[in-house]
Design a protein around this motif. Structure first.
Motif, PDB file in Angstrom:
ATOM      1  N   VAL A  65       0.686  -1.208  -0.186  1.00  0.00           N
ATOM      2  CA  VAL A  65      -0.054  -0.082  -0.095  1.00  0.00           C
ATOM      3  C   VAL A  65       0.851   1.327  -0.164  1.00  0.00           C
ATOM      4  O   VAL A  65       0.647   2.239  -0.795  1.00  0.00           O
ATOM      5  CB  VAL A  65      -0.875  -0.080   1.386  1.00  0.00           C
ATOM      6  N   GLY A  66       1.814   1.234   0.949  1.00  0.00           N
ATOM      7  CA  GLY A  66       2.698   2.416   0.844  1.00  0.00           C
ATOM      8  C   GLY A  66       3.922   2.710  -0.189  1.00  0.00           C
ATOM      9  O   GLY A  66       4.026   3.780  -0.653  1.00  0.00           O
ATOM     10  N   LEU A  67       4.052   1.498  -1.012  1.00  0.00           N
ATOM     11  CA  LEU A  67       5.061   2.129  -2.099  1.00  0.00           C
ATOM     12  C   LEU A  67       4.574   2.991  -3.175  1.00  0.00           C
ATOM     13  O   LEU A  67       5.403   3.852  -3.295  1.00  0.00           O
ATOM     14  CB  LEU A  67       5.292   0.512  -2.798  1.00  0.00           C
ATOM     15  N   PRO A  68       3.288   3.145  -3.570  1.00  0.00           N
ATOM     16  CA  PRO A  68       3.150   4.077  -4.487  1.00  0.00           C
ATOM     17  C   PRO A  68       2.261   5.371  -3.880  1.00  0.00           C
ATOM     18  O   PRO A  68       2.246   6.302  -4.695  1.00  0.00           O
ATOM     19  CB  PRO A  68       1.823   3.282  -5.298  1.00  0.00           C
ATOM     20  N   LEU A  69       2.221   5.570  -2.575  1.00  0.00           N
ATOM     21  CA  LEU A  69       1.523   6.698  -2.145  1.00  0.00           C
ATOM     22  C   LEU A  69       2.280   7.956  -2.572  1.00  0.00           C
ATOM     23  O   LEU A  69       1.420   8.889  -2.950  1.00  0.00           O
ATOM     24  CB  LEU A  69       1.401   6.406  -0.408  1.00  0.00           C
ATOM     25  N   ALA A  70       3.468   7.857  -2.432  1.00  0.00           N
ATOM     26  CA  ALA A  70       4.009   9.305  -2.710  1.00  0.00           C
ATOM     27  C   ALA A  70       4.388   9.331  -4.345  1.00  0.00           C
ATOM     28  O   ALA A  70       5.065  10.567  -4.826  1.00  0.00           O
ATOM     29  CB  ALA A  70       5.580   9.369  -2.038  1.00  0.00           C
ATOM     30  N   VAL A  71       4.143   8.490  -5.271  1.00  0.00           N
ATOM     31  CA  VAL A  71       4.508   8.334  -6.702  1.00  0.00           C
ATOM     32  C   VAL A  71       3.104   8.678  -7.280  1.00  0.00           C
ATOM     33  O   VAL A  71       3.091   9.413  -8.219  1.00  0.00           O
ATOM     34  CB  VAL A  71       5.129   7.158  -6.888  1.00  0.00           C
ATOM     35  N   LEU A  72       2.050   8.099  -7.188  1.00  0.00           N
ATOM     36  CA  LEU A  72       0.922   8.159  -7.768  1.00  0.00           C
ATOM     37  C   LEU A  72       0.347   9.431  -7.900  1.00  0.00           C
ATOM     38  O   LEU A  72      -0.101   9.772  -8.967  1.00  0.00           O
ATOM     39  CB  LEU A  72      -0.034   6.842  -7.308  1.00  0.00           C
ATOM     40  N   PRO A  73       0.066  10.246  -6.968  1.00  0.00           N
ATOM     41  CA  PRO A  73      -0.448  11.614  -7.132  1.00  0.00           C
ATOM     42  C   PRO A  73       0.308  12.309  -8.116  1.00  0.00           C
ATOM     43  O   PRO A  73      -0.292  13.154  -8.583  1.00  0.00           O
ATOM     44  CB  PRO A  73      -0.475  11.933  -5.653  1.00  0.00           C
ATOM     45  N   VAL A  74       1.687  12.358  -7.987  1.00  0.00           N
ATOM     46  CA  VAL A  74       2.339  13.228  -8.937  1.00  0.00           C
ATOM     47  C   VAL A  74       2.363  12.443 -10.279  1.00  0.00           C
ATOM     48  O   VAL A  74       2.339  13.287 -11.097  1.00  0.00           O
ATOM     49  CB  VAL A  74       4.051  13.019  -8.300  1.00  0.00           C
ATOM     50  N   TRP A  75       2.392  11.158 -10.379  1.00  0.00           N
ATOM     51  CA  TRP A  75       2.199  10.636 -11.875  1.00  0.00           C
ATOM     52  C   TRP A  75       1.220  11.132 -12.445  1.00  0.00           C
ATOM     53  O   TRP A  75       0.727  11.361 -13.767  1.00  0.00           O
ATOM     54  CB  TRP A  75       2.327   9.091 -11.940  1.00  0.00           C
ATOM     55  N   THR A  76      -0.192  11.033 -11.572  1.00  0.00           N
ATOM     56  CA  THR A  76      -1.575  11.411 -12.152  1.00  0.00           C
ATOM     57  C   THR A  76      -1.429  12.960 -12.616  1.00  0.00           C
ATOM     58  O   THR A  76      -2.043  13.188 -13.599  1.00  0.00           O
ATOM     59  CB  THR A  76      -2.518  11.241 -11.132  1.00  0.00           C
ATOM     60  N   VAL A  77      -0.981  13.645 -11.864  1.00  0.00           N
ATOM     61  CA  VAL A  77      -0.985  15.155 -12.489  1.00  0.00           C
ATOM     62  C   VAL A  77      -0.121  15.428 -13.452  1.00  0.00           C
ATOM     63  O   VAL A  77      -0.520  15.975 -14.570  1.00  0.00           O
ATOM     64  CB  VAL A  77      -0.402  16.094 -10.951  1.00  0.00           C
ATOM     65  N   ARG A  78       1.123  14.679 -13.647  1.00  0.00           N
ATOM     66  CA  ARG A  78       2.066  14.957 -14.616  1.00  0.00           C
ATOM     67  C   ARG A  78       1.205  14.415 -15.885  1.00  0.00           C
ATOM     68  O   ARG A  78       1.642  14.770 -17.104  1.00  0.00           O
ATOM     69  CB  ARG A  78       3.298  14.395 -14.379  1.00  0.00           C
ATOM     70  N   ALA A  79       0.287  13.336 -15.651  1.00  0.00           N
ATOM     71  CA  ALA A  79      -0.061  12.668 -16.868  1.00  0.00           C
ATOM     72  C   ALA A  79      -1.140  13.597 -17.524  1.00  0.00           C
ATOM     73  O   ALA A  79      -1.926  13.257 -18.582  1.00  0.00           O
ATOM     74  CB  ALA A  79      -0.783  11.449 -16.407  1.00  0.00           C
ATOM     75  N   GLY A  80      -1.448  14.726 -16.786  1.00  0.00           N
ATOM     76  CA  GLY A  80      -2.612  15.707 -17.334  1.00  0.00           C
ATOM     77  C   GLY A  80      -3.729  15.665 -16.554  1.00  0.00           C
ATOM     78  O   GLY A  80      -4.718  16.243 -17.101  1.00  0.00           O
ATOM     79  N   PHE A  81      -3.826  15.024 -15.454  1.00  0.00           N
ATOM     80  CA  PHE A  81      -5.048  14.849 -14.720  1.00  0.00           C
ATOM     81  C   PHE A  81      -4.923  16.081 -13.564  1.00  0.00           C
ATOM     82  O   PHE A  81      -3.789  16.051 -13.034  1.00  0.00           O
ATOM     83  CB  PHE A  81      -5.392  13.631 -14.268  1.00  0.00           C
ATOM     84  N   GLY A  82      -6.135  16.232 -12.838  1.00  0.00           N
ATOM     85  CA  GLY A  82      -5.831  17.462 -11.977  1.00  0.00           C
ATOM     86  C   GLY A  82      -5.941  16.614 -10.614  1.00  0.00           C
ATOM     87  O   GLY A  82      -5.847  15.679 -10.164  1.00  0.00           O
ATOM     88  N   PRO A  83      -5.877  17.471  -9.337  1.00  0.00           N
ATOM     89  CA  PRO A  83      -5.753  17.019  -8.116  1.00  0.00           C
ATOM     90  C   PRO A  83      -6.944  16.286  -7.841  1.00  0.00           C
ATOM     91  O   PRO A  83      -6.906  15.580  -6.991  1.00  0.00           O
ATOM     92  CB  PRO A  83      -5.778  18.509  -7.232  1.00  0.00           C
ATOM     93  N   THR A  84      -8.126  16.522  -8.075  1.00  0.00           N
ATOM     94  CA  THR A  84      -9.452  15.826  -7.768  1.00  0.00           C
ATOM     95  C   THR A  84      -9.073  14.128  -8.364  1.00  0.00           C
ATOM     96  O   THR A  84      -9.292  13.397  -7.636  1.00  0.00           O
ATOM     97  CB  THR A  84     -10.586  16.198  -8.353  1.00  0.00           C
ATOM     98  N   VAL A  85      -8.629  14.194  -9.514  1.00  0.00           N
ATOM     99  CA  VAL A  85      -8.504  12.831 -10.353  1.00  0.00           C
ATOM    100  C   VAL A  85      -7.443  12.068  -9.401  1.00  0.00           C
ATOM    101  O   VAL A  85      -7.510  10.950  -9.069  1.00  0.00           O
ATOM    102  CB  VAL A  85      -8.014  12.729 -11.375  1.00  0.00           C
ATOM    103  N   ALA A  86      -6.371  12.934  -8.967  1.00  0.00           N
ATOM    104  CA  ALA A  86      -5.231  12.178  -7.863  1.00  0.00           C
ATOM    105  C   ALA A  86      -5.816  11.822  -6.825  1.00  0.00           C
ATOM    106  O   ALA A  86      -5.295  10.804  -6.338  1.00  0.00           O
ATOM    107  CB  ALA A  86      -4.342  13.416  -7.741  1.00  0.00           C
ATOM    108  N   GLY A  87      -6.690  12.494  -6.191  1.00  0.00           N
ATOM    109  CA  GLY A  87      -7.396  12.065  -5.003  1.00  0.00           C
ATOM    110  C   GLY A  87      -8.102  11.018  -5.166  1.00  0.00           C
ATOM    111  O   GLY A  87      -8.236   9.866  -4.469  1.00  0.00           O
ATOM    112  N   LEU A  88      -8.764  10.854  -6.369  1.00  0.00           N
ATOM    113  CA  LEU A  88      -9.595   9.669  -6.557  1.00  0.00           C
ATOM    114  C   LEU A  88      -8.911   8.338  -6.830  1.00  0.00           C
ATOM    115  O   LEU A  88      -9.298   7.146  -6.623  1.00  0.00           O
ATOM    116  CB  LEU A  88     -10.708   9.922  -7.882  1.00  0.00           C
ATOM    117  N   VAL A  89      -7.554   8.612  -7.485  1.00  0.00           N
ATOM    118  CA  VAL A  89      -6.771   7.289  -7.767  1.00  0.00           C
ATOM    119  C   VAL A  89      -6.304   6.913  -6.436  1.00  0.00           C
ATOM    120  O   VAL A  89      -6.200   5.427  -6.183  1.00  0.00           O
ATOM    121  CB  VAL A  89      -5.631   7.788  -8.670  1.00  0.00           C
TER     122      VAL A  89
END
Length: 429
Positions: A65-89
């Motif tokens: 669970v912890g491995l992607p926590l600090a990576v996925l939100p940044v990856w989501t935003v850099r992929a062109g999605f906003g903070p709300t989508v990052a939170g949903l992921v």
């Protein structure tokens, strides 16, 4: 004739031996000989892994669970999605955990915790496979969809392993030491998250997202391999409470837990983005500070948790959590934000065991898996809501606003705990 009086009629087992065999067949334990054991002898605890082994299963699941926590939100935003989508992921995992809780608890009561641990690790491994596939795709939309599927598989695995391991440990140590098992399970949970966040950043830096997903896959396989040889253990069979009645008994304590957990949800989802928005580096340090403070708090205070002290400890812990969240919100430098995360973790640490001991007292042993699952459901519900709600708030304000909102939720939890304390005092009077 005298021998017949001792052993029963020919061809029929003596009542004591038959009852003993029935007890062994229900609990899953095998005791050598002594079918006519004296009735006052203490029943041995069920065999199986000890407290630290059960906590180790939880640690492996939450490392994934912890491995992607600090990576996925940044990856989501850099992929062109906003903070709300990052939170949903991030919250997709907790949504799956929430949905599965109603099935997991009763399943553990019926089939035993070993079955739940094994199935949970298979889900964790499947999550790693799905994430590997997602990071091979060139379409960001399709990749995001498969990442969400992987997050949901991970959520089901988390639900199965964490609840099963806790019940397994309580069966081993007995009711008197239930708080110790809950505390060690929590130490494993947040210690693994604290370690997983920086490890995930390091692994992603070395081998990219694919290597990170491969490490997630490995944790699931390793957990399954470690739990597979252990003997099965089940609580004594008896009439179990309907899930509706279990939920009703857990509801007041669970509501306080859910409000308190909003702070944890905001920290895990948005502390990295808060650092990025503030122009600071090393947001993973806040994860580590939260986790280390959490573990320290459990080690220092877990032994003092009883049914008589639970609400008082919960109230003090909530006051600390409120202070930590406000410090993050008002911080002007990374050191203050890291300190706020540490204070938040130190306060949040004792809320689950302090309230969980009271939950265990409210149900019979044969419904304990359902009760713990229902209680943990409130954690999942809060974490599932924290991501999208905090993301929407951040889009309309700043990345500091979600931490202020979480502090308000913790304040409401403190008011509820104080009301429960007064009600308990009046009931004893």
């Amino acid at each position: 004739m005298g021998q017949q009086r001792l052993s029963g009629r020919a061809g029929h087992p003596a009542p004591a031996a038959a009852a003993d065999r029935r007890r062994r067949s229900v609990s899953g334990e095998r005791r050598p000989g002594n079918h006519g054991a004296e009735p006052h002898r203490a029943t041995p605890r069920p065999r199986g892994p000890g407290v630290l082994a059960c906590a180790g299963y939880t640690a492996l699941a939450y490392l994934a669970v912890g491995l992607p926590l600090a990576v996925l939100p940044v990856w989501t935003v850099r992929a062109g999605f906003g903070p709300t989508v990052a939170g949903l992921v991030v919250s997709a995992q907790y949504l799956a955990t929430t949905i599965s809780r109603g099935l997991v608890g009763p399943m553990i009561d019926r089939s035993g915790p070993r079955c739940g641990v094994l199935l949970g690790f298979l889900c964790c491994a499947a999550s790693g496979l799905a994430t590997i596939l997602a990071f091979q795709l060139s379409s960001s939309g399709m990749a995001l969809g498969i990442v969400v599927v992987g997050r949901m598989l991970l959520g089901v695995g988390e639900s199965l392993v964490s609840t099963s391991a806790m019940v397994w440990g309580i069966l081993r140590v007995g009711d008197a030491s239930a708080a110790r098992m809950i505390s060690w399970n929590g130490i494993a949970t947040y210690g693994a998250i604290a370690a997983g966040a920086p490890i995930g950043v390091l692994v992603q830096g070395i081998g990219g997202f694919t290597l990170l997903a491969a490490v997630m896959l490995f944790t699931g396989v390793a957990g399954y391999a470690l739990a597979r040889p252990q003997p099965a253990t089940r609580a004594p069979a008896a009439l179990r409470l309907p899930m509706r009645r279990v939920f009703t008994r857990v509801l007041p304590l669970g509501a306080a837990l859910a409000l308190a957990t909003m702070g944890f949800g905001v920290v895990t989802t948005f502390i990295t983005l808060f650092f990025v928005a503030s122009g600071w580096q090393d947001g993973w340090m806040a994860f580590t500070a939260f986790g280390c403070a959490f573990v320290a708090s459990r080690l220092l205070f877990a032994s003092g948790v009883t049914s008589g002290t639970g609400l008082r400890i919960a109230a003090r812990s909530l006051a600390l959590e409120i202070g930590g969240l406000l410090l993050i919100c008002l911080s002007n430098d990374p050191a203050s934000a890291v300190a706020g995360a540490a204070i938040t973790g130190f306060g949040f640490a004792m809320i689950f065991p302090a309230l969980g001991v009271l939950v265990i007292e409210r149900v019979p042993p044969q419904s304990r898996g359902a009760a713990i699952g229902a209680f943990a459901l409130f954690v999942d519900l809060a974490l599932g809501l924290a991501g999208p709600l905090a993301g929407a708030l951040a889009e309309r304000s700043t990345f500091a606003a979600p931490f202020a909102a979480a502090a308000v939720c913790a304040l409401l939890a403190l008011c509820l705990v104080q009301w429960l304390r007064r009600s308990s005092t009046r009931a004893r009077a």
